[in-house]
Design a protein around this motif. Structure first.
Motif, PDB file in Angstrom:
ATOM      1  N   GLY A  77      -5.561   6.550 -10.436  1.00 27.10           N
ATOM      2  CA  GLY A  77      -4.522   6.586 -11.456  1.00 27.10           C
ATOM      3  C   GLY A  77      -3.840   5.250 -11.636  1.00 27.10           C
ATOM      4  O   GLY A  77      -4.235   4.231 -11.060  1.00 27.10           O
ATOM      5  N   TYR A  78      -2.804   5.278 -12.443  1.00 28.96           N
ATOM      6  CA  TYR A  78      -2.039   4.062 -12.703  1.00 28.96           C
ATOM      7  C   TYR A  78      -1.323   3.614 -11.437  1.00 28.96           C
ATOM      8  O   TYR A  78      -0.934   4.429 -10.601  1.00 28.96           O
ATOM      9  N   SER A  79      -1.153   2.311 -11.329  1.00 27.99           N
ATOM     10  CA  SER A  79      -0.455   1.753 -10.178  1.00 27.99           C
ATOM     11  C   SER A  79       0.453   0.624 -10.637  1.00 27.99           C
ATOM     12  O   SER A  79       0.303   0.093 -11.735  1.00 27.99           O
ATOM     13  N   ALA A  80       1.390   0.300  -9.792  1.00 30.93           N
ATOM     14  CA  ALA A  80       2.293  -0.824 -10.053  1.00 30.93           C
ATOM     15  C   ALA A  80       2.743  -1.355  -8.705  1.00 30.93           C
ATOM     16  O   ALA A  80       2.935  -0.599  -7.754  1.00 30.93           O
ATOM     17  N   PHE A  81       2.888  -2.668  -8.626  1.00 32.86           N
ATOM     18  CA  PHE A  81       3.375  -3.268  -7.388  1.00 32.86           C
ATOM     19  C   PHE A  81       4.338  -4.390  -7.685  1.00 32.86           C
ATOM     20  O   PHE A  81       4.397  -4.915  -8.803  1.00 32.86           O
ATOM     21  N   ILE A  82       5.091  -4.741  -6.669  1.00 31.45           N
ATOM     22  CA  ILE A  82       5.980  -5.899  -6.728  1.00 31.45           C
ATOM     23  C   ILE A  82       5.574  -6.837  -5.597  1.00 31.45           C
ATOM     24  O   ILE A  82       5.283  -6.404  -4.484  1.00 31.45           O
ATOM     25  N   VAL A  83       5.517  -8.108  -5.906  1.00 33.73           N
ATOM     26  CA  VAL A  83       5.125  -9.117  -4.930  1.00 33.73           C
ATOM     27  C   VAL A  83       6.327  -9.411  -4.039  1.00 33.73           C
ATOM     28  O   VAL A  83       7.369  -9.840  -4.527  1.00 33.73           O
ATOM     29  N   ASP A  84       6.149  -9.175  -2.726  1.00 27.76           N
ATOM     30  CA  ASP A  84       7.278  -9.426  -1.822  1.00 27.76           C
ATOM     31  C   ASP A  84       6.928 -10.376  -0.680  1.00 27.76           C
ATOM     32  O   ASP A  84       7.710 -10.535   0.254  1.00 27.76           O
ATOM     33  N   GLN A  85       5.754 -11.020  -0.753  1.00 27.71           N
ATOM     34  CA  GLN A  85       5.407 -12.058   0.219  1.00 27.71           C
ATOM     35  C   GLN A  85       4.763 -13.232  -0.507  1.00 27.71           C
ATOM     36  O   GLN A  85       4.057 -13.057  -1.507  1.00 27.71           O
ATOM     37  N   GLU A  86       4.992 -14.418   0.023  1.00 29.78           N
ATOM     38  CA  GLU A  86       4.370 -15.620  -0.537  1.00 29.78           C
ATOM     39  C   GLU A  86       2.857 -15.451  -0.531  1.00 29.78           C
ATOM     40  O   GLU A  86       2.282 -14.930   0.428  1.00 29.78           O
ATOM     41  N   GLY A  98      -1.395  -1.856 -13.025  1.00 26.05           N
ATOM     42  CA  GLY A  98      -2.836  -1.764 -12.996  1.00 26.05           C
ATOM     43  C   GLY A  98      -3.270  -0.333 -12.787  1.00 26.05           C
ATOM     44  O   GLY A  98      -2.557   0.591 -13.180  1.00 26.05           O
ATOM     45  N   HIS A  99      -4.413  -0.178 -12.153  1.00 29.64           N
ATOM     46  CA  HIS A  99      -4.891   1.162 -11.821  1.00 29.64           C
ATOM     47  C   HIS A  99      -5.725   1.108 -10.551  1.00 29.64           C
ATOM     48  O   HIS A  99      -6.173   0.043 -10.129  1.00 29.64           O
ATOM     49  N   MET A 120       3.781  -1.327  -3.145  1.00 30.80           N
ATOM     50  CA  MET A 120       3.407  -0.419  -4.226  1.00 30.80           C
ATOM     51  C   MET A 120       4.646   0.324  -4.726  1.00 30.80           C
ATOM     52  O   MET A 120       5.387   0.894  -3.934  1.00 30.80           O
ATOM     53  N   GLU A 121       4.855   0.289  -6.022  1.00 34.48           N
ATOM     54  CA  GLU A 121       5.904   1.099  -6.642  1.00 34.48           C
ATOM     55  C   GLU A 121       5.299   2.396  -7.172  1.00 34.48           C
ATOM     56  O   GLU A 121       5.987   3.390  -7.308  1.00 34.48           O
ATOM     57  N   ARG A 122       4.014   2.334  -7.473  1.00 35.65           N
ATOM     58  CA  ARG A 122       3.256   3.512  -7.922  1.00 35.65           C
ATOM     59  C   ARG A 122       1.820   3.317  -7.462  1.00 35.65           C
ATOM     60  O   ARG A 122       1.265   2.228  -7.563  1.00 35.65           O
ATOM     61  N   GLY A 123       1.219   4.355  -6.931  1.00 32.37           N
ATOM     62  CA  GLY A 123      -0.154   4.269  -6.455  1.00 32.37           C
ATOM     63  C   GLY A 123      -0.227   4.257  -4.940  1.00 32.37           C
ATOM     64  O   GLY A 123       0.794   4.324  -4.246  1.00 32.37           O
ATOM     65  N   THR A 124      -1.438   4.161  -4.444  1.00 32.87           N
ATOM     66  CA  THR A 124      -1.708   4.276  -3.012  1.00 32.87           C
ATOM     67  C   THR A 124      -1.711   2.934  -2.308  1.00 32.87           C
ATOM     68  O   THR A 124      -1.136   2.786  -1.239  1.00 32.87           O
ATOM     69  N   GLY A 125      -2.417   1.946  -2.875  1.00 36.72           N
ATOM     70  CA  GLY A 125      -2.544   0.658  -2.226  1.00 36.72           C
ATOM     71  C   GLY A 125      -3.486   0.710  -1.034  1.00 36.72           C
ATOM     72  O   GLY A 125      -4.283   1.632  -0.879  1.00 36.72           O
ATOM     73  N   PHE A 126      -3.384  -0.299  -0.184  1.00 38.79           N
ATOM     74  CA  PHE A 126      -4.274  -0.430   0.968  1.00 38.79           C
ATOM     75  C   PHE A 126      -3.859   0.475   2.121  1.00 38.79           C
ATOM     76  O   PHE A 126      -4.657   1.202   2.675  1.00 38.79           O
ATOM     77  N   VAL A 138      -6.560 -16.457   0.219  1.00 35.27           N
ATOM     78  CA  VAL A 138      -7.275 -15.257  -0.191  1.00 35.27           C
ATOM     79  C   VAL A 138      -6.275 -14.128  -0.395  1.00 35.27           C
ATOM     80  O   VAL A 138      -5.427 -13.883   0.463  1.00 35.27           O
ATOM     81  N   LEU A 139      -6.375 -13.461  -1.525  1.00 42.29           N
ATOM     82  CA  LEU A 139      -5.602 -12.258  -1.797  1.00 42.29           C
ATOM     83  C   LEU A 139      -6.591 -11.196  -2.259  1.00 42.29           C
ATOM     84  O   LEU A 139      -7.310 -11.386  -3.240  1.00 42.29           O
ATOM     85  N   ALA A 140      -6.638 -10.094  -1.524  1.00 44.47           N
ATOM     86  CA  ALA A 140      -7.580  -9.017  -1.834  1.00 44.47           C
ATOM     87  C   ALA A 140      -6.812  -7.708  -1.913  1.00 44.47           C
ATOM     88  O   ALA A 140      -6.074  -7.363  -0.994  1.00 44.47           O
ATOM     89  N   LEU A 141      -6.975  -6.982  -3.013  1.00 44.31           N
ATOM     90  CA  LEU A 141      -6.202  -5.777  -3.224  1.00 44.31           C
ATOM     91  C   LEU A 141      -7.055  -4.662  -3.817  1.00 44.31           C
ATOM     92  O   LEU A 141      -8.085  -4.912  -4.431  1.00 44.31           O
ATOM     93  N   TYR A 142      -6.617  -3.433  -3.598  1.00 42.53           N
ATOM     94  CA  TYR A 142      -7.290  -2.288  -4.212  1.00 42.53           C
ATOM     95  C   TYR A 142      -6.947  -2.173  -5.685  1.00 42.53           C
ATOM     96  O   TYR A 142      -7.756  -1.730  -6.491  1.00 42.53           O
ATOM     97  N   THR A 143      -5.748  -2.557  -6.065  1.00 44.14           N
ATOM     98  CA  THR A 143      -5.306  -2.416  -7.447  1.00 44.14           C
ATOM     99  C   THR A 143      -6.157  -3.266  -8.387  1.00 44.14           C
ATOM    100  O   THR A 143      -6.386  -4.446  -8.127  1.00 44.14           O
ATOM    101  N   HIS A 144      -6.615  -2.654  -9.464  1.00 46.27           N
ATOM    102  CA  HIS A 144      -7.254  -3.383 -10.560  1.00 46.27           C
ATOM    103  C   HIS A 144      -6.119  -3.771 -11.501  1.00 46.27           C
ATOM    104  O   HIS A 144      -5.513  -2.907 -12.138  1.00 46.27           O
ATOM    105  N   VAL A 145      -5.816  -5.044 -11.574  1.00 40.86           N
ATOM    106  CA  VAL A 145      -4.691  -5.528 -12.368  1.00 40.86           C
ATOM    107  C   VAL A 145      -5.014  -5.433 -13.858  1.00 40.86           C
ATOM    108  O   VAL A 145      -6.132  -5.741 -14.286  1.00 40.86           O
ATOM    109  N   LEU A 146      -4.050  -5.007 -14.630  1.00 44.71           N
ATOM    110  CA  LEU A 146      -4.173  -4.988 -16.087  1.00 44.71           C
ATOM    111  C   LEU A 146      -3.929  -6.420 -16.577  1.00 44.71           C
ATOM    112  O   LEU A 146      -2.797  -6.818 -16.849  1.00 44.71           O
ATOM    113  N   ALA A 147      -4.997  -7.192 -16.651  1.00 44.31           N
ATOM    114  CA  ALA A 147      -4.886  -8.623 -16.933  1.00 44.31           C
ATOM    115  C   ALA A 147      -4.180  -8.948 -18.249  1.00 44.31           C
ATOM    116  O   ALA A 147      -3.324  -9.836 -18.280  1.00 44.31           O
ATOM    117  N   PRO A 148      -4.480  -8.255 -19.375  1.00 43.95           N
ATOM    118  CA  PRO A 148      -3.789  -8.609 -20.619  1.00 43.95           C
ATOM    119  C   PRO A 148      -2.269  -8.423 -20.542  1.00 43.95           C
ATOM    120  O   PRO A 148      -1.524  -9.102 -21.233  1.00 43.95           O
TER     121      PRO A 148
END
Length: 164
Positions: A77-86, A98-99, A120-126, A138-148
């Motif tokens: 499903g849809y996901s959303a996150f906030i960046v909280d680390q450098e 994203g999703h 994660m604000e919405r979704g499961t994440g890692f 290197v940054l690797a995530l489960y979320t598929h970012v909505l690039a546009p």
């Protein structure tokens, strides 16, 4: 042997395991600080291994994670996150949508919350409502970012490449 990149690691596990030079080159590039941004299947490939039907296949080994597969979706499903680390790609406080759609399971991980850059604000994440494994550039995530809808993604990728 062809390079299997951009596919589902679970469908090409044997080929990826057999391609030792490719796996080694990706791990070496990550260790040397090459910016690498990976989503979902890319995250899995950067792990230590994947277990399929009782057999363990080695992967790139950038992150100390072993994956397996479930018959049921583990994130969907849809996901959303906030960046909280450098990290090399997104400024702190950035909110991204994203999703997720995955069947993979984290079997074991030799890491902790400090190794995950995204809340994660919405979704499961890692794991534990966090996503974004982080190591050097290197940054690797489960979320598929909505690039546009996320201009920060392209800007961050270009900035990381320029700095390298």
């Amino acid at each position: 042997m062809p390079v299997y990149w951009g596919r589902f690691p679970e469908t090409s596990a044997r080929q990826l395991a057999d391609n030792v030079s490719f796996r080694d080159s990706v791990r070496q590039a990550a260790d040397e600080g090459l910016p690498i941004y990976a989503e979902c299947g890319g995250l899995i490939f950067l792990g230590r291994s994947i277990i399929l039907e009782g057999k363990e296949y080695p992967l790139a080994g950038v992150f100390p994670v072993t994956f397996s597969m479930s018959t049921k979706p583990q994130g969907h499903g849809y996901s959303a996150f906030i960046v909280d680390q450098e990290n090399p790609f997104y400024p702190l406080g950035t909110q991204i949508k994203g999703h997720e759609f995955r069947y993979s399971v984290v079997e074991s991980w030799d890491g902790g919350p400090e190794d995950l850059a995204l809340q994660m604000e919405r979704g499961t994440g890692f794991q534990g409502k966090r996503d974004g494994l982080l190591k050097k550039n290197v940054l690797a995530l489960y979320t598929h970012v909505l690039a546009p809808g996320s201009p920060e993604w392209a800007a961050g990728l270009l900035r990381a490449a320029r700095e390298r």
